[in-house]
Design an enzyme around this catalytic site. Structure first.
Site, mmCIF file in Angstrom:
data_model
loop_
_atom_site.group_PDB
_atom_site.id
_atom_site.type_symbol
_atom_site.label_atom_id
_atom_site.label_comp_id
_atom_site.label_asym_id
_atom_site.label_seq_id
_atom_site.Cartn_x
_atom_site.Cartn_y
_atom_site.Cartn_z
ATOM 1 C CG ASP A 176 63.157 12.528 58.718
ATOM 2 O OD1 ASP A 176 64.318 12.122 58.888
ATOM 3 O OD2 ASP A 176 62.779 13.660 59.049
ATOM 4 C CE1 TYR A 303 66.469 16.164 63.530
ATOM 5 C CE2 TYR A 303 64.981 17.653 62.379
ATOM 6 C CZ TYR A 303 65.814 16.557 62.371
ATOM 7 O OH TYR A 303 65.991 15.842 61.215
ATOM 8 C CG HIS A 357 66.340 9.440 55.184
ATOM 9 N ND1 HIS A 357 65.877 8.739 56.275
ATOM 10 C CD2 HIS A 357 66.026 10.741 55.407
ATOM 11 C CE1 HIS A 357 65.314 9.571 57.131
ATOM 12 N NE2 HIS A 357 65.379 10.794 56.625
#
Length: 382
Positions: A176, A303, A357
């Site tokens: 990630d 982000y 994930h």
């Protein structure tokens, strides 16, 4: 570098306030589409009931405090990290970086498998000195006070941290956001990073394309189409976090139920298993960490920062340290090896039998074994 031991100690009044808010949740109208519209109503009611009546933060806090935790001031920020020295003839320094919506808690079960492999049925010669920093604005690390703290700047902070700990050369691992931080470490500090191990290639990664570059293959084109389809259906959260993180933060910082739904839905969708893919208490510990440190807003701001400085590479640019990739079957869309080799120095490409994930939480033994194998040839290069 001023490095100080750290102990988690959430005040009682914060826990009492959390309990009050959980008791007074205002529930939305249920959706007839269940999980297709997001976090399922019945599931969330059960999850919140468990949080309110069964989950015990103090039990989790006491367990987490068995980890050797510290804080250090780097670039004006107090950065929280785990530092567990290895047990073996010559442990290799390794920095592990988590992502969103995870935290340093992701690495809890992975750390002993890497620092003391001999105690877990593996070769003591494969031991690591493990460092697990909390990303700025996550958990017990300070949020950035000004714009610009993207994954590339975080990599610079990690390089400073490793220097402060006395590690000249080291490996880097992540998934990630942690995969992006590890990549920038390898790109900007190739003389210090012995190798990279990633269990995800960030969706923002783009190699050089166009004139002078190999044409996009059929396999690569299929990946781009698959990735675009996933983004259209699943990446609404990422677009919002990458464009208007502050607006999102008001609601999720005010409602523990809203915060839990935002995070739990990702565990349900991205893990390889039923329900949340890992234990309910594990997910609630992670969610509670976001709530009790009030870091949802500062975490999703990363982000936007990464949107401003994406993982794009121009012609001739290479990430020089050798790369090993562990491919977990329920991971988000992963590019083919040829796409990655356009920039990275790929040495290992290993399909894993199960996992998603959150590999360090879901399959720590599989991930640890692959990390040990990946770095074994590099130990003599130190």
């Amino acid at each position: 570098m001023d490095i100080r031991p750290y102990t988690i100690a959430i005040p009682d009044e914060q826990l009492a306030e959390l309990s009050r808010r959980l008791r007074h949740t205002r529930w939305p109208t249920p959706s007839p589409r269940r999980w297709d519209d997001g976090a399922d109503f019945d599931f969330m009611q059960q999850l919140m009931l468990h949080w309110q009546e069964t989950f015990d933060w103090r039990v989790q806090e006491a367990r987490l405090n068995q980890l050797p935790q510290y804080r250090a001031r780097i670039d004006g920020l107090e950065i929280h990290f785990i530092h567990q020295p290895g047990t073996g003839p010559q442990p290799l320094p390794l920095v592990l970086t988590h992502g969103w919506p995870g935290s340093f808690i992701e690495m809890e079960r992975l750390v002993p498998l890497l620092t003391d492999p001999g105690a877990h049925g593996a070769d003591p010669a494969d031991a690591f000195h493990v460092v697990v920093p909390s990303l700025p604005g996550f958990g017990f690390s300070d949020p950035a006070a000004r714009p610009g703290m993207s994954s590339r700047q975080i990599a610079r902070a990690w390089a400073a941290l490793m220097t402060g700990l006395g590690y000249t050369r080291f490996g880097a691992q992540g998934g990630d956001i942690g995969a992006g931080v590890s990549t920038w470490l390898g790109f900007d500090y190739p003389e210090r990073v012995l190798g990279l191990h990633l269990n995800y290639i960030p969706g923002s990664f783009r190699p050089p394309l166009g004139q002078g570059e190999p044409p996009v293959s059929l396999e690569e084109q299929a990946f781009l189409e698959r990735s675009a389809s996933w983004s259209e259906e699943e990446n609404g959260y990422g677009h919002l976090q990458g464009t208007r993180p502050q607006t999102l933060a008001y609601g999720l910082s005010d409602s523990p139920t809203g915060l839990a739904a935002w995070i739990a839905e990702k565990f349900h969708a991205w893990t390889d298993g039923e329900g949340l893919g890992v234990s309910t208490d594990t997910v609630l510990t992670n969610i509670a960490l976001y709530w009790l440190t009030n870091t949802l807003g500062s975490s999703v701001r990363l982000y936007r920062e990464n949107r401003q400085q994406p993982l794009h590479f121009g012609s001739g640019k290479r990430v020089q340290p050798p790369l090993s990739v562990a491919l977990f079957p329920r991971e988000l869309p992963m590019p083919p090896r040829s796409w990655v080799e356009r920039v990275y120095n790929v040495q290992r490409w290993t399909p894993m039998p199960r996992g998603g994930h959150f590999a360090a939480l879901e399959e720590p033994e599989l991930l640890a074994a692959d990390i040990r194998a990946a770095f074994r040839p590099m130990r003599l290069q130190r």
